[in-house]
Design a protein around this motif. Sequence first.
Motif, PDB file in Angstrom:
ATOM      1  N   SER A  26       3.226  -1.169   0.800  1.00 53.33           N
ATOM      2  CA  SER A  26       1.765  -1.038   0.780  1.00 53.33           C
ATOM      3  C   SER A  26       1.306   0.317   1.312  1.00 53.33           C
ATOM      4  O   SER A  26       0.190   0.734   1.055  1.00 53.33           O
ATOM      5  N   PHE A  27       2.201   1.014   2.037  1.00 47.94           N
ATOM      6  CA  PHE A  27       1.795   2.317   2.577  1.00 47.94           C
ATOM      7  C   PHE A  27       1.944   3.453   1.568  1.00 47.94           C
ATOM      8  O   PHE A  27       1.463   4.552   1.814  1.00 47.94           O
TER       9      PHE A  27
ATOM     10  N   TRP B 189      -8.213   4.935   1.285  1.00 50.07           N
ATOM     11  CA  TRP B 189      -7.288   4.011   0.621  1.00 50.07           C
ATOM     12  C   TRP B 189      -5.939   3.930   1.312  1.00 50.07           C
ATOM     13  O   TRP B 189      -5.197   2.983   1.103  1.00 50.07           O
ATOM     14  N   PHE B 190      -5.644   4.928   2.158  1.00 53.83           N
ATOM     15  CA  PHE B 190      -4.447   4.756   2.992  1.00 53.83           C
ATOM     16  C   PHE B 190      -4.658   3.568   3.922  1.00 53.83           C
ATOM     17  O   PHE B 190      -3.721   2.834   4.243  1.00 53.83           O
ATOM     18  N   PHE B 191      -5.921   3.391   4.344  1.00 59.92           N
ATOM     19  CA  PHE B 191      -6.284   2.140   5.025  1.00 59.92           C
ATOM     20  C   PHE B 191      -6.390   1.005   4.016  1.00 59.92           C
ATOM     21  O   PHE B 191      -5.859  -0.089   4.211  1.00 59.92           O
ATOM     22  N   GLY B 192      -7.092   1.274   2.922  1.00 61.57           N
ATOM     23  CA  GLY B 192      -7.557   0.218   2.031  1.00 61.57           C
ATOM     24  C   GLY B 192      -6.449  -0.562   1.365  1.00 61.57           C
ATOM     25  O   GLY B 192      -6.555  -1.771   1.207  1.00 61.57           O
TER      26      GLY B 192
ATOM     27  N   PHE C 144      -2.069   6.426  15.075  1.00 61.82           N
ATOM     28  CA  PHE C 144      -2.547   6.367  13.700  1.00 61.82           C
ATOM     29  C   PHE C 144      -3.979   6.876  13.560  1.00 61.82           C
ATOM     30  O   PHE C 144      -4.373   7.338  12.496  1.00 61.82           O
ATOM     31  N   PHE C 145      -4.748   6.786  14.641  1.00 62.74           N
ATOM     32  CA  PHE C 145      -6.086   7.372  14.609  1.00 62.74           C
ATOM     33  C   PHE C 145      -5.962   8.881  14.385  1.00 62.74           C
ATOM     34  O   PHE C 145      -6.632   9.459  13.530  1.00 62.74           O
TER      35      PHE C 145
ATOM     36  N   LEU D 100       0.610  -3.938  10.211  1.00 63.56           N
ATOM     37  CA  LEU D 100      -0.242  -3.256   9.228  1.00 63.56           C
ATOM     38  C   LEU D 100      -1.608  -2.950   9.838  1.00 63.56           C
ATOM     39  O   LEU D 100      -2.137  -1.848   9.677  1.00 63.56           O
ATOM     40  N   VAL D 101      -2.174  -3.935  10.540  1.00 73.29           N
ATOM     41  CA  VAL D 101      -3.505  -3.741  11.119  1.00 73.29           C
ATOM     42  C   VAL D 101      -3.477  -2.573  12.099  1.00 73.29           C
ATOM     43  O   VAL D 101      -4.344  -1.690  12.072  1.00 73.29           O
ATOM     44  N   ILE D 102      -2.437  -2.543  12.955  1.00 71.84           N
ATOM     45  CA  ILE D 102      -2.369  -1.484  13.958  1.00 71.84           C
ATOM     46  C   ILE D 102      -2.198  -0.128  13.304  1.00 71.84           C
ATOM     47  O   ILE D 102      -2.698   0.885  13.788  1.00 71.84           O
ATOM     48  N   ALA D 103      -1.529  -0.102  12.154  1.00 69.69           N
ATOM     49  CA  ALA D 103      -1.305   1.183  11.500  1.00 69.69           C
ATOM     50  C   ALA D 103      -2.507   1.658  10.702  1.00 69.69           C
ATOM     51  O   ALA D 103      -2.700   2.866  10.560  1.00 69.69           O
ATOM     52  N   VAL D 104      -3.318   0.751  10.158  1.00 64.56           N
ATOM     53  CA  VAL D 104      -4.342   1.254   9.240  1.00 64.56           C
ATOM     54  C   VAL D 104      -5.780   1.151   9.728  1.00 64.56           C
ATOM     55  O   VAL D 104      -6.607   1.949   9.304  1.00 64.56           O
TER      56      VAL D 104
END
Lengths: 536, 291
Positions: free
Chosen positions: A295-296, A248-251, B95-96, A206-210
């Motif tokens: 969550s995504f 919010w895609f991150f959040g 993703f960036f 999740l961290v790497i993706a967002v």
Amino acid sequence: MSSTAQAVHYEEHHQSWFERWFMSTNHKDIGTLYLSFSFLMLFVGGSMAMLIRAELFEPGMQLMQPYFFNELTSMHGLVMIFGVIMPSFVGLANWMIPMQVGAPDMALPRLNNLSFWILPFAFILLLSTFFMPGGAPAAGWTMYPPLVLQGGEAIAFMIFAIHLMGISSILGSINIIATILNMRAPGVDLLKMPMFCWSWLITSFLVIAVMPVLAGAVTMMLFDRFFGTNFFNAAAGGDSVMYQHVFWFFGHPEVYIMILPAFGIISEIVPTFARKPLFGYKAMVYAIACIAFLSFIVWAHHMFTVGMPLGGEVFFMFSTMLIAVPTGVKIFNWVTTMWKGSLSFEVPMLWAIGFIVLFSIGGFSGVMMALVPADFQYYGTYFIVAHFHYVLVGGALFSIIGAVYYWLPKWSGNMYSSFWGKLHFWSSVISVNVLFFPQQFLGFAGMPRRIPDYNVAFADWNMVSSIGGFWFGATQLVFVGVVIHCVFFSKQKATSRVWEHAYGLEWTLPSPAPHHSFTVPPVIDDSQLAHGDVTH
Amino acid sequence: MSQPDANVYYVPHDSRWPIFIAIGMFLFMVGAATWLNGYDTAGHIVLTIGALTIIGVMFGWFGNVINESMKGRFNGQVDASFRMGMMWFIMSEVFFFAAFFGGLFYIRTFVVPWLGGVGDKGVLTNGFIWQGFSAAWPTNGPEAVGGSFSVGSPWGIPLLNTLLLLSSSVTVTIAHHALRAGNRKRLIGFLGLTILLGLTFLCCQAYEYWESYVHLNMTLHSGIYGATFYILTGFHGLHVTLGAIMLSVMWLRVVRGHFTPQHHFAFEAVSWYWHFVDVIWLCLFMFVYIL
């Protein structure tokens, strides 16, 4: 791959104090640094919360200017999320994952030190904004444009601090993935791994993706403010709501980054003190993976009132409610693990049970907010504040404190005072409810969040909430006392197993754990593992 | 070169590089923020010190790793850790870019049509604020921010750039095969050719930017089109630059004979990165230039 793990090569030499704490490549020392840093930040962010509650003690303006109040709410959020919850989970991962999978250290030890050392500098950048012309960022931790772009000199510092925190957590996650996938001792199969490792493995993805997506969002903000682009300007064809979507895609996955490791911790503590293996281990793993996937696709439930098309509202409403299913599986399995177990209520177990109850309260108010028509009433009120504080304080923070009480004897080699630990728990669990439960009433009655003054109709419950706040804040000083006493002064030595029914590789090491964990990969005896095909 | 001991996972001793590079990053960002806030001289000085620190540390840190690798400290398991590290680093980069692509899609699918009056949302915005604005792409919005501009054809320089990057992906693969076959001459030649293709790409892009600014009035300020165009192609260009630097380092290391047909992860990592940059470009060509 894990079957090739054999002995480990160290270049042993005498370490000075400076070398040990500033140039370390040791997962335990770096874990200690992470945990100490987040402990410090807990009190930095906590003092902001105390100031906020002091201002809200009574209606009317007492202590500060409204703008400073806004700075406090914004910075309190940023500090608590990026400075307390996330680093303390990474600190726990650093300490525990190599010990739990039977590895000599983290997979990339130098990178590990880098991911820590970025953090203090990022927070110097962020906290220094309080002293700048125009003050700290004051548009909330979500940093919505165009409001946030109207801030003073703080904006560039805030954006770069976010970039640094993002780099730090991405590097940390890469390291955790490599450690879990590559460094397991022969015999520690994926489906025998402790739940804490599983939860962190999934959290790392999740961290790497967002986190890069957050970096992208604040980068667009940087360009709008300083380089004349128009991402968030409707007159130029842009849209400030676009920021909210990207943010919010991150959040939303970020929310799970802050709770999945907590699930892992609780899944370790509960079986130990219920003296039964975890109920439905595989279901627990699949539930975490399922929550991570969902969550995504739920992010826009943070912005139901922004004016989305009806189709969007309905989609995000249903996808959000779906999350209740795997989360329910987890709650059910913890309770079922305790069912007919021979329970004992040592300090970590109290925190774990406190977690389950408080997290469920926060989870239920979350399901209420998932309903679009109802959310129009809750949006931007203290009901939201109560909800996310129940899951982040009663949830994430309680699990972290529980984890410290669970593993501290392993780290330090000493037992803490269980009297003071229990006092800490009971005082916390009562005060946290005095603090946040009334905020639900306030929110229902329509009190908006992020406001330094309010209608006198809200006076009583605000006073109750503030009293709970001061009480909860003061209680955490007990925690400092317990930890310092345990590490430096306690005379009571811990055994290597520490808890009667604790299983897992970390308990096969002596307490305190040796500086290097498994220089030779352990021979795995399945009866020593907490999960998998266990019979204990 | 001694053979790595297959039974040993190498855990390095204390290293000064992590904290040094963290200080470098800190100075770089303090300098950049100070500069952006209008204190040019102070900002530039701190920023330069930070950048030099970062570069210096990278020499030292990678130097350490290369040294350890040459001494045969890294067994297969360490190698696997490096592979995973690079793989997930590239994933985070993906993703960036996804953030900016997501922004672009959102703008084109929803925002611009709404501004032009489509749907319940659009009727109000368009009717009350920007009556008469009709949705189109490229656009700089109802108030034509940045003045009227035009856009170059995708079938000129962008197509050429696509061909350049695609062929550079082929040449780097040929170089990799040559490395595995132990054909040094072919390796040096094709790796060099890859770098040249990358640099040519960058020159073409610089010319394209110049053309856009000077003749087409398509700038960073040209509304949402200029913003999305430059942030996507700009960050991609930055990654090509980084990739070209990394390829050049690999070329020097090849010349010095650092790699063996079995043991050359650094080379592979850089070629993965190069392919990643290539794939991002294909998406750019598709969604920014053609559609």
